[in-house]
Structures are given as C-alpha cells and as structure tokens.
Scaffold this active site. Structure first.
Site, short mmCIF file in Angstrom:
data_model
loop_
_atom_site.label_atom_id
_atom_site.label_comp_id
_atom_site.label_asym_id
_atom_site.label_seq_id
_atom_site.Cartn_x
_atom_site.Cartn_y
_atom_site.Cartn_z
CB SER A 34 -0.92 0.00 1.23
OG SER A 34 -0.15 -0.06 2.41
CG ASN A 121 -3.60 -4.56 13.15
OD1 ASN A 121 -3.11 -4.47 12.02
ND2 ASN A 121 -3.91 -5.72 13.71
CB THR A 166 -40.93 26.81 -7.36
OG1 THR A 166 -42.04 27.29 -8.10
CG2 THR A 166 -40.76 27.66 -6.09
CG HIS A 167 -41.94 23.40 -10.17
ND1 HIS A 167 -42.14 22.08 -9.83
CD2 HIS A 167 -42.65 24.13 -9.28
CE1 HIS A 167 -42.97 22.01 -8.80
NE2 HIS A 167 -43.29 23.24 -8.44
CB SER A 288 -14.93 26.12 -28.19
OG SER A 288 -14.98 25.32 -29.36
CE LYS A 294 -20.01 27.49 -26.34
NZ LYS A 294 -20.02 26.06 -26.65
CG ASN A 296 -17.44 26.36 -23.38
OD1 ASN A 296 -18.49 26.90 -23.71
ND2 ASN A 296 -16.70 25.65 -24.21
CD GLU A 301 -19.57 22.74 -18.37
OE1 GLU A 301 -20.26 22.08 -19.16
OE2 GLU A 301 -18.59 23.40 -18.73
CE1 TYR A 328 -5.95 -3.15 9.11
CE2 TYR A 328 -5.08 -5.33 8.68
CZ TYR A 328 -5.22 -4.01 8.30
OH TYR A 328 -4.65 -3.57 7.15
CD GLN A 333 -2.76 -2.35 2.47
OE1 GLN A 333 -2.01 -2.51 3.41
NE2 GLN A 333 -2.61 -2.99 1.31
CE LYS A 336 -3.92 3.37 4.64
NZ LYS A 336 -4.78 2.36 5.33
N1 ARG Z 1 -0.96 -1.11 5.47
C1 ARG Z 1 -1.89 -1.57 6.41
C2 ARG Z 1 -3.21 -0.82 6.30
O1 ARG Z 1 -3.23 0.23 5.74
C3 ARG Z 1 -1.37 -1.40 7.82
C4 ARG Z 1 -1.91 -2.38 8.78
C5 ARG Z 1 -1.42 -3.73 8.46
N2 ARG Z 1 -1.73 -4.65 9.50
C6 ARG Z 1 -1.59 -5.98 9.35
N3 ARG Z 1 -1.96 -6.71 10.34
N4 ARG Z 1 -1.19 -6.50 8.24
O2 ARG Z 1 -4.25 -1.28 6.74
#
Ligand code: ARG
Length: 473
Positions: A34, A121, A166-167, A288, A294, A296, A301, A328, A333, A336
């Site tokens: 990750s 964790n 309205t509408h 454009s 144009k 824009n 948007e 966990y 993972q 994020k």
């Molecule tokens: N890279 C992991 C995550 O974002 C960190 C935690 C990993 N924990 C484990 N028991 N493998 O969740």
C-alpha cells in the site's frame, strides 16, 4: 502510482519473515503493498512513533538512550522524505515498515524496540485519524472562505433583484444577496457536520496494539495527549476495527459536495446567454477549440461533476467495511486511496468555487428584467386582494389567475394592465394595487423572518461578515 524503488521484492520480509521459508510471490507483493497510497501518511506516522517512543521511555519499557536514538533517526527520515531522497520500497509494503526499516539502517538495534507494545493495526488507525483531523480542519477554513466571498456578494447585492424559481419557472422576485446567503447557511451546516466528525474521530487508538491491548505497562493517556487527542479509545478491539470516522467524514463531504454542485449548476445556467445573469472572469472560463466565440464554464461543470467521485468514495468504503468481522482485516487497507482523492478533489472544488464566485460579474439589469417577466408579482396581487379587499386567499388566487391570463394574452406585465381591465375581474380593485405590482415593492414587502427584503438581507450580510471575520481572527 508509487514512487517506489527497485529493490527486488522476492526477499523474505525483514519485518515478519521469521516463520516463512520462501519469499512472497511478486503478485503477492503487488496486491499487498500500500506504500504507493499510504506514503502520504509519513508525517502522521512519524508523529505517532515519536509519541510512542517517548511514552515507552517514560514508562521504563525502553531505555532513554534508545528513545533518543529513535528520535534522532526519525528526524533524519523526516528530512529525507521531505527532500525526496527517501527510497520507498514496495517489498516493505507500507509506510510503517518503510520507515521502520530505514530507522534500522540508521540506528541499528534500537529501531527494533520501537514496535514494543504496538502493532501496525493501532498504528495505521492512529495515522489515518491524525491525517483526517488535519484535512477536516483545512476543509472547514476553506469552506469559511467560500462563505466569506458569498457574504461579500450578498453585501454588494442585498437589493439586486432576480427571479426566484420553483420548478425552474419564475415564481417570485428575490434578491441575489438572499440567494447567496442560502448557500452560506448550507455551508454552515456542512461545517457543523465536519466539526462533529472531527470531535468524534478525535480519540486515540494507539496502544490498542494488535487487538487485545498489551501486557506492557504503557500510558495511553500520555500518547493520546501528546498527539492532541481528547482521550484514548476505550476498547482495543474497537480501536483497531473501526473506520466509521472516515465514513462520517466522507458522508459529510458528499453532502457538502451536493450543495456545491447545486451552486455550480446555477452558475452554469446563469452564465448561459439565455439567462445572462453572470459573466465568469476569463480566469475561470475556457474556450472552444473549434468555436471561436465560446466561453465555457468548465470549472463550474467540473465542480458539479465531482460529487460523483465523492459519493463513490463513501459508498466504496461502506462496502469495504460491511460485514467485516472484528478486529483488523486487510480489507481495511482499502480505506485510504479513495478518501485521499475525495479530500483532494473537494479542496479543489472549494478553491474553484471561491475563485469563481469572487471573480464573477453580476449583471443586475438582466436579473431585474428577468424578474419582471412571467407575472412574478402575481402573489403580491393576490395578497393585496386579501389584505385590502378582504377576499379569501383561494378567491383572490382565482381572480389573480384570470388577470394573469389576460396579461399573457396582451403580452404585457401585470403592472401595465389598465385599471378598467383589472376592475373587470373585480370591481373593488383601485389604483392602490399598482403599489404592490412592481418587483421592488414585492421584495421590500418580504419582511417576515428569513425573508428576501433588501433590509433584512443587508443586515444578515453584515452579521455573517462579522461572524466570519471573528472565525478567521
Ligand atoms: N498497510 C496496512 C493498512 O493500511 C497497515 C496495517 C497492516 N496490518 C496488518 N496486520 N497486516 O491497513
């Protein structure tokens, strides 16, 4: 995707390889890593490690010398990452192990003591909370800036008359300032949601260790305080398993983005030649490649569109978390990447909306002309029949409807109908009625609490500007 080095991945893990006899397959490494995403957490990871090491030393769990070495090593790593010389390695999976492995290169054995009474964790949960807390704070100030430019437009246009819809059909005249303030109010509720989310996420998971807590005599209160959390999380299983803090932030983000998408949509409409209510500055418009005339509203948007990705990020995390057993699981993972993108997109949306609103020209004449069309003061006429002639509102509505049809047939405004014509529909009508048929009279009469009267709007603009300047001071 990631700025990873090219050390060969097929070595046994330096961190957890003890019970393994062969190295992971390259595919295993690829799906597991990750670092391409979570390297963004390096500041939070180092802050968490510093707090943890300091606490371990204070509790006599590691020596003061080891803690000092860890501190120096982490400071050097921060410098390396900041200057771009740090080599992130996929084989080391994530930010936690990349930093720990480098720390070992730098300070040797003491690095291995940092992970006492800690697990990745609780570490990742802490890092992610810290990161989100900062982003929520930045979001709140960016939202307040947008409120500020809207409040300034309100001050300048407290008496600028535009059609209220309205509408998307002409309904009653309102002021442009009133319309801007509607968004200021929405954004204030959004800010409330962000602050609520911040308050609830501000508990520290560090020290929950893998899931059960630890047998070392750690001081969780100390690390929580050190990292500016309100308190340690009370249940170690909950501490490492929960991601509702991210879900809550993403849901608040999504709600706010729907508000901004409505303003963006209105700006697109207002800028079209059919409305002509506003003109975007050249700084916030595009041309454009084929049609030379144009101009824009691409930024508006895109602000309108971004809500799709934000709602998607929220939904993706809901589905990742749904049905996961405690504590966990590696599924988590996946929390994020989309959260990071969602916050990045949202801050861009806020900056673009703030720039667009600040820079746009308001065409007061076009707004007012549109407001006088479509019998926009018909309700005022009906109200006059009730107030001055004592008609029941339903009867007044009926009489007014007939008058509107007459004006439509004659292709004129209500105020241009001669008195005899009006009297044909109700013989009690006097020339006093013309006093309520103009758009100016209409907005000026809307003095009920929260109404569109220019006086009220001007007063609210001042109140908001004061409130926002206090927030920034
Ligand atoms: N890279 C992991 C995550 O974002 C960190 C935690 C990993 N924990 C484990 N028991 N493998 O969740």
């Amino acid at each position: 995707m990631s700025d990873t080095g090219d050390r060969p991945p097929n070595e046994k893990s330096q961190i957890w390889g003890g019970r393994f006899s062969v190295a992971p397959d390259e595919i295993m490494t690829a799906i597991n890593a990750s670092i391409g995403v979570d390297q963004r957490l390096w500041r939070e990871d180092i802050a968490g490690s510093l707090a943890h090491a300091g606490m371990l030393a204070a509790q006599g769990i590691i020596s003061a010398e080891d803690a000092a070495a860890i501190e120096i090593g982490l400071a050097q790593i921060a410098g390396e990452i900041e200057s771009g010389t740090f080599v992130f390695t996929e084989a080391l999976e994530d930010i936690h192990m990349n930093i720990e492995a480098r720390l070992k290169e730098l300070i040797g054995e003491a690095a291995g003591r940092l992970h006492t009474a800690r697990s990745r964790n609780d570490q990742v949960a802490t890092d992610f909370r810290l990161w989100l807390r900062t982003r929520l704070d930045e979001t709140v100030s960016a939202m307040s800036e947008l409120q500020g430019v809207l409040a300034l437009k309100t001050r300048d246009h407290a008496g600028t008359i535009m059609p209220g819809y309205t509408h998307l059909q002409t309904a009653q005249p309102v002021t442009f300032g009133h319309h801007c303030l509607a968004y200021v109010e929405m954004l204030e509720r959004d800010i409330g949601r962000f602050l609520d989310a911040r308050e609830r996420l501000n508990e520290c998971p560090l020290g929950a260790a893998a899931l059960a807590g630890t047998s070392f005599p750690i001081d969780r209160m100390r690390t929580a305080t050190e990292l500016d959390f309100n308190r340690p999380m009370a249940n170690s299983l909950d501490a490492v398993s929960s991601r509702d803090f991210a879900l809550e932030a993403l849901s608040a983000l999504t709600i706010s983005a729907t508000h901004l998408s409505r303003l963006a949509e209105e700006m697109v409409l207002w800028a079209s030649p059919h409305f002509g209510f506003i003109t975007f500055s050249d700084r916030f418009a595009t041309g454009s490649s084929i049609m030379p005339q144009k101009k824009n509203p691409d930024a508006a948007e895109l602000c309108r569109a971004k809500v799709g990705g934000l709602a998607g990020a929220f939904q993706a995390l809901v589905l990742v978390m749904k049905g996961l057993p405690l504590a966990y699981s590696k599924d988590m993972q996946e929390d994020k990447a989309r959260t990071f993108i969602a916050f990045d997109d949202f801050s861009l949306v806020l900056a673009a909306m703030t720039g667009m609103v600040d820079d746009m020209d308001v065409n007061e004449a076009a707004m007012k002309a549109a407001a006088t069309h479509g019998a926009s003061t018909a309700t005022d006429l009906a109200d006059w029949l009730v107030r001055d002639l004592g008609l029941a509102f339903r009867d007044a509505h009926h009489v007014t409807g007939a008058i509107v049809a007459e004006a439509e047939a004659r292709r004129c405004h209500l105020a241009d109908l001669p008195l005899e014509v009006l009297q044909h529909f109700h013989d009690g009508i006097t020339d006093q009625v013309y006093g309520v048929l103009t758009v100016e009279a209409s907005v000026a009469s809307r003095t009920s609490y929260g109404g569109t009267s220019p006086d009220l709007v001007a007063r609210q603009a001042t109140q908001w500007l004061n409130r926002l300047s206090e927030r920034f001071s």
